[in-house]
Scaffold this motif. Structure first.
Motif, short mmCIF file in Angstrom:
data_model
loop_
_atom_site.label_atom_id
_atom_site.label_comp_id
_atom_site.label_asym_id
_atom_site.label_seq_id
_atom_site.Cartn_x
_atom_site.Cartn_y
_atom_site.Cartn_z
N THR A 18 3.81 28.66 -15.69
CA THR A 18 4.79 29.17 -16.65
C THR A 18 4.63 30.68 -16.73
O THR A 18 3.51 31.20 -16.59
N ILE A 19 5.73 31.36 -16.93
CA ILE A 19 5.70 32.83 -17.01
C ILE A 19 6.59 33.28 -18.16
O ILE A 19 7.44 32.50 -18.64
N THR A 20 6.40 34.50 -18.58
CA THR A 20 7.29 35.11 -19.57
C THR A 20 7.90 36.34 -18.93
O THR A 20 7.19 37.19 -18.38
N VAL A 21 9.22 36.41 -18.95
CA VAL A 21 9.93 37.56 -18.38
C VAL A 21 10.95 38.04 -19.42
O VAL A 21 11.74 37.23 -19.92
N ASP A 22 10.89 39.32 -19.74
CA ASP A 22 11.84 39.90 -20.68
C ASP A 22 11.90 39.07 -21.97
O ASP A 22 12.97 38.79 -22.51
N GLY A 23 10.74 38.60 -22.40
CA GLY A 23 10.64 37.87 -23.67
C GLY A 23 10.98 36.40 -23.60
O GLY A 23 10.88 35.69 -24.61
N GLY A 25 10.48 32.47 -21.89
CA GLY A 25 9.56 31.63 -21.14
C GLY A 25 10.31 30.91 -20.01
O GLY A 25 11.43 30.42 -20.20
N LEU A 26 9.72 30.89 -18.85
CA LEU A 26 10.32 30.15 -17.71
C LEU A 26 9.21 29.36 -17.03
O LEU A 26 8.04 29.73 -17.09
N SER A 27 9.61 28.26 -16.38
CA SER A 27 8.63 27.61 -15.52
C SER A 27 9.02 27.87 -14.07
O SER A 27 10.21 27.98 -13.72
N ILE A 28 7.98 28.00 -13.26
CA ILE A 28 8.18 28.19 -11.82
C ILE A 28 7.58 26.97 -11.15
O ILE A 28 6.46 26.54 -11.50
N LEU A 79 11.26 27.32 -4.03
CA LEU A 79 10.70 27.50 -5.37
C LEU A 79 11.85 27.78 -6.32
O LEU A 79 12.82 28.45 -5.93
N VAL A 80 11.74 27.27 -7.54
CA VAL A 80 12.78 27.55 -8.54
C VAL A 80 12.13 28.09 -9.80
O VAL A 80 10.98 27.74 -10.12
N ALA A 81 12.88 28.94 -10.51
CA ALA A 81 12.50 29.37 -11.85
C ALA A 81 13.48 28.69 -12.80
O ALA A 81 14.69 28.68 -12.54
N ALA A 88 17.18 29.55 -13.04
CA ALA A 88 17.35 30.99 -13.21
C ALA A 88 17.16 31.73 -11.90
O ALA A 88 17.57 32.88 -11.75
N GLY A 89 16.51 31.10 -10.95
CA GLY A 89 16.29 31.73 -9.65
C GLY A 89 15.83 30.71 -8.64
O GLY A 89 15.30 29.65 -9.01
#
Ligand SMILES: CC(C)(COP(=O)(O)OP(=O)(O)OC[C@H]1O[C@@H](n2cnc3c(N)ncnc32)[C@H](O)[C@@H]1OP(=O)(O)O)[C@@H](O)C(=O)NCCC(=O)NCCS
Length: 188
Positions: A18-23, A25-28, A79-81, A88-89
């Motif tokens: 899991t990561i935080t980008v620009d505030g 939370g996303l999972s990769i 890979l997906v976000a 998201a990606g």
């Protein structure tokens, strides 16, 4: 530990984080068999510009079905976000170097790509996420996956359009250098 695509499909947990980008939370994680609808929505939601730079005009349903069917079977690892809305990606990774594509173009510039060491890399983030650092955040997990697959040379999957200035800036920031007009590569 060196692994292969089939093993990562059977147990994708080593790629998940899991990561935080620009505030936010996303999972990769790796693309999973249940992601078909989300993938169609991701492809359908891309702007014309993003689509032109990544995969072009595909039939979304056909492309998504093909990518799901390919999980763990051939040369691709995706890979997906994932954010609260959906995908998201997406990062395309490939371990094959078919004749007539990258391996041929690089040879024209005097570079012999070693098929045992090279991975192809093609990222795309949803337009709502561009310019917010998600693409930067996708780099470490992508390099980790490539290293796990025993590769240490990264080439752009399909090259990069000459007018994709944003992507070229992004790749240069991450250590890629130009090979001719279309291609960029780096060693890990
Ligand atoms: C190419 C692509 C993956 C790069 O993603 P991106 O969103 O531009 O890259 P980042 O998320 O790292 O953001 C970079 C920009 O956001 C800015 N930014 C804002 N907040 C940021 C943050 N917290 N961290 C990093 N950059 C941030 C940077 O300053 C940079 O600005 P610049 O483009 O003017 O130099 C993306 O534009 C994309 O998916 N494009 C469509 C498909 C495509 O072209 N794929 C590549 C095919 S070869």
């Amino acid at each position: 530990m060196i692994t292969d695509i089939a093993a990562l499909a059977a147990d994708p947990s080593p790629l998940a984080r899991t990561i935080t980008v620009d505030g936010a939370g996303l999972s990769i994680r790796a693309l999973l068999p249940g992601d078909g609808e989300a993938l169609v929505a991701f492809l359908a939601g891309l702007s014309g510009t993003s689509r032109r730079f990544w995969h072009g005009d595909t039939d979304h349903e056909v492309a998504a079905a093909g990518w799901i069917e390919a999980i763990g079977r051939y040369d691709k690892l995706r890979l997906v976000a994932v954010d609260r809305v959906g995908l998201a990606g997406v990062v395309d990774l490939s371990l094959s170097l078919p004749e007539g594509h990258e391996i041929t173009r690089y040879a024209e510039h005097g570079i012999h790509l070693d098929p045992e060491r090279t991975a192809r890399f093609g990222p795309c983030v949803a337009d709502r996420w561009q310019g917010r650092g998600l693409a930067d955040a996708l780099i470490p997990p992508a390099w980790e996956a490539i290293r796990r697959l025993g590769r240490d040379v990264v080439v752009l999957f399909g090259g990069v359009h000459e007018d994709n200035a944003r992507a070229r800036r992004f790749y240069r920031r991450h250590g890629f250098t130009e090979v001719g007009a279309l291609d960029m590569w780096r060693r890990l």
